[in-house]
Design an enzyme around this catalytic site. Sequence first.
Site, mmCIF file in Angstrom:
data_model
loop_
_atom_site.group_PDB
_atom_site.id
_atom_site.type_symbol
_atom_site.label_atom_id
_atom_site.label_comp_id
_atom_site.label_asym_id
_atom_site.label_seq_id
_atom_site.Cartn_x
_atom_site.Cartn_y
_atom_site.Cartn_z
ATOM 1 N N MET A 100 -12.400 3.409 -1.991
ATOM 2 C CA MET A 100 -13.189 3.708 -0.793
ATOM 3 C C MET A 100 -13.955 4.992 -1.090
ATOM 4 O O MET A 100 -13.683 6.057 -0.530
ATOM 5 C CB MET A 100 -12.257 3.844 0.429
ATOM 6 C CG MET A 100 -11.754 2.495 0.912
ATOM 7 S SD MET A 100 -10.283 2.647 1.937
ATOM 8 C CE MET A 100 -9.026 2.704 0.660
ATOM 9 N N ASP A 129 -4.919 3.148 -2.726
ATOM 10 C CA ASP A 129 -6.107 3.458 -1.927
ATOM 11 C C ASP A 129 -6.724 4.793 -2.340
ATOM 12 O O ASP A 129 -6.120 5.844 -2.135
ATOM 13 C CB ASP A 129 -5.724 3.559 -0.446
ATOM 14 C CG ASP A 129 -5.418 2.213 0.178
ATOM 15 O OD1 ASP A 129 -6.284 1.319 0.094
ATOM 16 O OD2 ASP A 129 -4.314 2.046 0.743
ATOM 17 N N MET A 132 -11.618 -6.461 4.950
ATOM 18 C CA MET A 132 -10.882 -5.403 5.647
ATOM 19 C C MET A 132 -10.594 -5.854 7.081
ATOM 20 O O MET A 132 -11.494 -6.309 7.789
ATOM 21 C CB MET A 132 -11.695 -4.106 5.693
ATOM 22 C CG MET A 132 -11.839 -3.366 4.370
ATOM 23 S SD MET A 132 -10.285 -2.825 3.635
ATOM 24 C CE MET A 132 -9.678 -1.664 4.862
ATOM 25 N N HIS A 176 -0.762 -1.524 -4.147
ATOM 26 C CA HIS A 176 -2.131 -1.273 -3.677
ATOM 27 C C HIS A 176 -2.363 0.235 -3.613
ATOM 28 O O HIS A 176 -1.639 0.961 -2.940
ATOM 29 C CB HIS A 176 -2.293 -1.925 -2.297
ATOM 30 C CG HIS A 176 -3.662 -1.860 -1.717
ATOM 31 N ND1 HIS A 176 -4.662 -2.758 -2.028
ATOM 32 C CD2 HIS A 176 -4.204 -1.005 -0.806
ATOM 33 C CE1 HIS A 176 -5.751 -2.465 -1.330
ATOM 34 N NE2 HIS A 176 -5.503 -1.397 -0.589
ATOM 35 N N SER A 181 0.837 -1.203 0.000
ATOM 36 C CA SER A 181 0.000 0.000 0.000
ATOM 37 C C SER A 181 0.869 1.250 0.000
ATOM 38 O O SER A 181 1.605 1.514 0.955
ATOM 39 C CB SER A 181 -0.911 0.017 1.229
ATOM 40 O OG SER A 181 -1.530 1.286 1.311
ATOM 41 N N MET A 201 -9.690 7.447 -1.668
ATOM 42 C CA MET A 201 -10.693 7.852 -0.660
ATOM 43 C C MET A 201 -11.283 9.198 -1.056
ATOM 44 O O MET A 201 -10.542 10.086 -1.490
ATOM 45 C CB MET A 201 -10.030 7.970 0.720
ATOM 46 C CG MET A 201 -9.281 6.713 1.150
ATOM 47 S SD MET A 201 -8.674 6.857 2.834
ATOM 48 C CE MET A 201 -7.567 5.435 2.904
ATOM 49 N N ASP A 254 -6.510 -6.457 4.323
ATOM 50 C CA ASP A 254 -5.961 -5.104 4.245
ATOM 51 C C ASP A 254 -6.145 -4.405 5.585
ATOM 52 O O ASP A 254 -7.273 -4.206 6.033
ATOM 53 C CB ASP A 254 -6.700 -4.358 3.123
ATOM 54 C CG ASP A 254 -6.198 -2.954 2.880
ATOM 55 O OD1 ASP A 254 -5.145 -2.574 3.422
ATOM 56 O OD2 ASP A 254 -6.884 -2.218 2.126
HETATM 57 C C1 DX5 Z 1 -6.863 1.601 4.917
HETATM 58 C C2 DX5 Z 1 -6.266 1.208 3.589
HETATM 59 C C3 DX5 Z 1 -5.088 0.325 3.666
HETATM 60 C C4 DX5 Z 1 -3.893 0.890 4.400
HETATM 61 C C5 DX5 Z 1 -3.188 -0.261 5.072
HETATM 62 O O1 DX5 Z 1 -8.104 2.174 4.720
HETATM 63 O O2 DX5 Z 1 -7.244 0.543 2.801
HETATM 64 O O3 DX5 Z 1 -4.699 -0.154 2.385
HETATM 65 O O4 DX5 Z 1 -2.990 1.555 3.578
HETATM 66 O O5 DX5 Z 1 -2.171 0.259 5.838
HETATM 67 P P1 DX5 Z 1 -1.483 -0.512 7.039
HETATM 68 O O6 DX5 Z 1 -0.797 -1.725 6.460
HETATM 69 O O7 DX5 Z 1 -0.558 0.498 7.584
HETATM 70 O O8 DX5 Z 1 -2.585 -0.903 7.989
HETATM 71 ZN ZN ZN Z 2 -6.603 -0.517 0.978
#
Ligand code: DX5
Ligand code: ZN
Length: 215
Positions: free
Chosen positions: A68, A35, A137, A33, A8, A37, A175
């Site tokens: 997300m 993300d 999740m 990955h 990520s 948002m 994740d």
């Molecule tokens: C959280 C994200 C994750 C996040 C995971 O909402 O979807 O992908 O980056 O990060 P770590 O591994 O630090 O929990």
């Molecule tokens: Zn994620």
Amino acid sequence: MKNLVSASILSADMLKLGEEVRKLEKNNVDMLHFDVMDGIFVNNITYGIPILNSINKITDITLDVHLMISEPLKYVNAFADNGADIITFHIESKSDPLETINAIKQKGVKAAIALKPNTPVAVVEKFVPYLDMILIMTVEPGFGGQKFIESTVSKIRDLRKFITDNELSADIQVDGGIDAVTSQKVKSAGANVLVSGSYLFKSENMSDAVKHIRE
Ligand code: DX5
Ligand code: ZN
């Protein structure tokens, strides 16, 4: 089943993103990955289409896009056209699940559905035959660096049993809070695609950290 590590970039240094991508490649991560948002579906805003486009231009690594956002269907084509190899959307979003899966597949992209920690596996069972992957999740979506939620392990086990019993082949991704310890718990429960952000980027030796998660 081969275990895959998806790094990520939420924990990467955004000013050095090109170098960070090279570092992930060198340390043999399997996927990147990404993300996304929108500040509505979750309480945070990250990055979107132009950054994905730039990353796609400099790497051949699999781009695993985790949306997300409240209306994923609206943006499927844009993410697919700008480099997404896998698109994951949330079952708790406003978009119709089957319509969204079809839109993703029409673009030749792999389709996945994500579930928040409190959403039961039963809610997605009817979609599993059409999916390449299901994301369980293991923290509340929104931020990196949170603590792994232990109660999600039984959901992984239930979903793996459902996939096996129905002779399906979907991957199970996890994740949130994945490190050397939690990765062992989720793998023994049946997860095979492991997302990790803060653990990988904070590690002194990223190549060892990747091995600890994968093996
Ligand atoms: C959280 C994200 C994750 C996040 C995971 O909402 O979807 O992908 O980056 O990060 P770590 O591994 O630090 O929990
Ligand atoms: Zn994620």
